[in-house]
Design a protein around this motif. Sequence first.
Motif, PDB file in Angstrom:
ATOM      1  N   ASN A 108       7.285   1.853  -9.079  1.00 42.23           N
ATOM      2  CA  ASN A 108       7.948   1.745 -10.368  1.00 42.23           C
ATOM      3  C   ASN A 108       7.889   3.070 -11.120  1.00 42.23           C
ATOM      4  N   THR A 109       6.698   3.535 -11.414  1.00 50.83           N
ATOM      5  CA  THR A 109       6.547   4.778 -12.155  1.00 50.83           C
ATOM      6  C   THR A 109       5.846   5.824 -11.294  1.00 50.83           C
ATOM      7  N   MET A 110       6.127   7.078 -11.603  1.00 53.62           N
ATOM      8  CA  MET A 110       5.520   8.205 -10.904  1.00 53.62           C
ATOM      9  C   MET A 110       5.089   9.220 -11.952  1.00 53.62           C
TER      10      MET A 110
ATOM     11  N   GLN B 108       0.836  -1.194   0.000  1.00 56.45           N
ATOM     12  CA  GLN B 108       0.000   0.000   0.000  1.00 56.45           C
ATOM     13  C   GLN B 108       0.871   1.244   0.000  1.00 56.45           C
ATOM     14  N   VAL B 109       0.441   2.210  -0.791  1.00 51.79           N
ATOM     15  CA  VAL B 109       1.122   3.510  -0.851  1.00 51.79           C
ATOM     16  C   VAL B 109       0.082   4.595  -0.608  1.00 51.79           C
ATOM     17  N   GLN B 110       0.417   5.561   0.224  1.00 50.47           N
ATOM     18  CA  GLN B 110      -0.460   6.697   0.464  1.00 50.47           C
ATOM     19  C   GLN B 110       0.180   7.938  -0.163  1.00 50.47           C
ATOM     20  N   LEU B 111      -0.645   8.743  -0.805  1.00 48.95           N
ATOM     21  CA  LEU B 111      -0.170   9.952  -1.482  1.00 48.95           C
ATOM     22  C   LEU B 111      -0.895  11.169  -0.929  1.00 48.95           C
ATOM     23  N   THR B 112      -0.137  12.211  -0.615  1.00 47.18           N
ATOM     24  CA  THR B 112      -0.710  13.458  -0.122  1.00 47.18           C
ATOM     25  C   THR B 112      -0.186  14.594  -0.989  1.00 47.18           C
ATOM     26  N   GLU B 113      -1.089  15.280  -1.654  1.00 46.26           N
ATOM     27  CA  GLU B 113      -0.717  16.379  -2.534  1.00 46.26           C
ATOM     28  C   GLU B 113      -0.852  17.723  -1.828  1.00 46.26           C
TER      29      GLU B 113
ATOM     30  N   SER C  88       2.796   3.860  -9.396  1.00 51.15           N
ATOM     31  CA  SER C  88       2.445   2.484  -9.722  1.00 51.15           C
ATOM     32  C   SER C  88       3.404   1.524  -9.060  1.00 51.15           C
ATOM     33  N   THR C  89       2.819   0.497  -8.455  1.00 52.39           N
ATOM     34  CA  THR C  89       3.581  -0.655  -7.991  1.00 52.39           C
ATOM     35  C   THR C  89       3.050  -1.819  -8.819  1.00 52.39           C
ATOM     36  N   SER C  90       2.357  -2.726  -8.187  1.00 50.53           N
ATOM     37  CA  SER C  90       1.613  -3.740  -8.942  1.00 50.53           C
ATOM     38  C   SER C  90       0.220  -3.205  -9.242  1.00 50.53           C
ATOM     39  N   MET C  91      -0.090  -2.054  -8.700  1.00 48.23           N
ATOM     40  CA  MET C  91      -1.344  -1.356  -8.959  1.00 48.23           C
ATOM     41  C   MET C  91      -1.091   0.142  -8.911  1.00 48.23           C
ATOM     42  N   ASN C  92      -2.100   0.902  -9.324  1.00 48.44           N
ATOM     43  CA  ASN C  92      -1.976   2.358  -9.331  1.00 48.44           C
ATOM     44  C   ASN C  92      -2.550   2.976  -8.071  1.00 48.44           C
ATOM     45  N   TYR C  93      -1.863   3.981  -7.573  1.00 47.54           N
ATOM     46  CA  TYR C  93      -2.338   4.754  -6.431  1.00 47.54           C
ATOM     47  C   TYR C  93      -2.458   6.213  -6.855  1.00 47.54           C
ATOM     48  N   TRP C  94      -3.523   6.871  -6.401  1.00 44.18           N
ATOM     49  CA  TRP C  94      -3.790   8.251  -6.810  1.00 44.18           C
ATOM     50  C   TRP C  94      -3.852   9.179  -5.605  1.00 44.18           C
TER      51      TRP C  94
END
Length: 114
Positions: free
Chosen positions: A32-34, A1-6, A98-104
């Motif tokens: 992997n990608t950002m 799991q990845v958490q993103l705060t803009e 993106s890891t194995s899935m996308n996080y927004w």
Amino acid sequence: QVQLTESGGGLVQAGESLRLTCAASGNIRSINTMAWYRQAPGKQRELVAAFVAGAVTKYSESVEGRFTISRDIGKSTLWLQMNSLKPEDTGVYYCCVSTSMNYWGQGRQVTVSS
């Protein structure tokens, strides 16, 4: 799991600059990608800029030469420097990793007045 705060964004006049920041936490070693996307009113979400492979970057034609994507070595923070802003840059900007899935991220409003 990845958490993103803009953070960042806001209201500016045409020709001015803004900077967006996206802070990542959690399993950042699997990233992997950002990338940054945006969605203008009534339009589909589109890619703005991305790290596509290692340090290789990709930009949409509409922002090439005006926007710069950057990140720290640990991939914990992603930035988008936006210069010479135009009214057509108005929209909600999202970071995506993106890891194995996308996080927004939650999205930040950018409004450019003419």
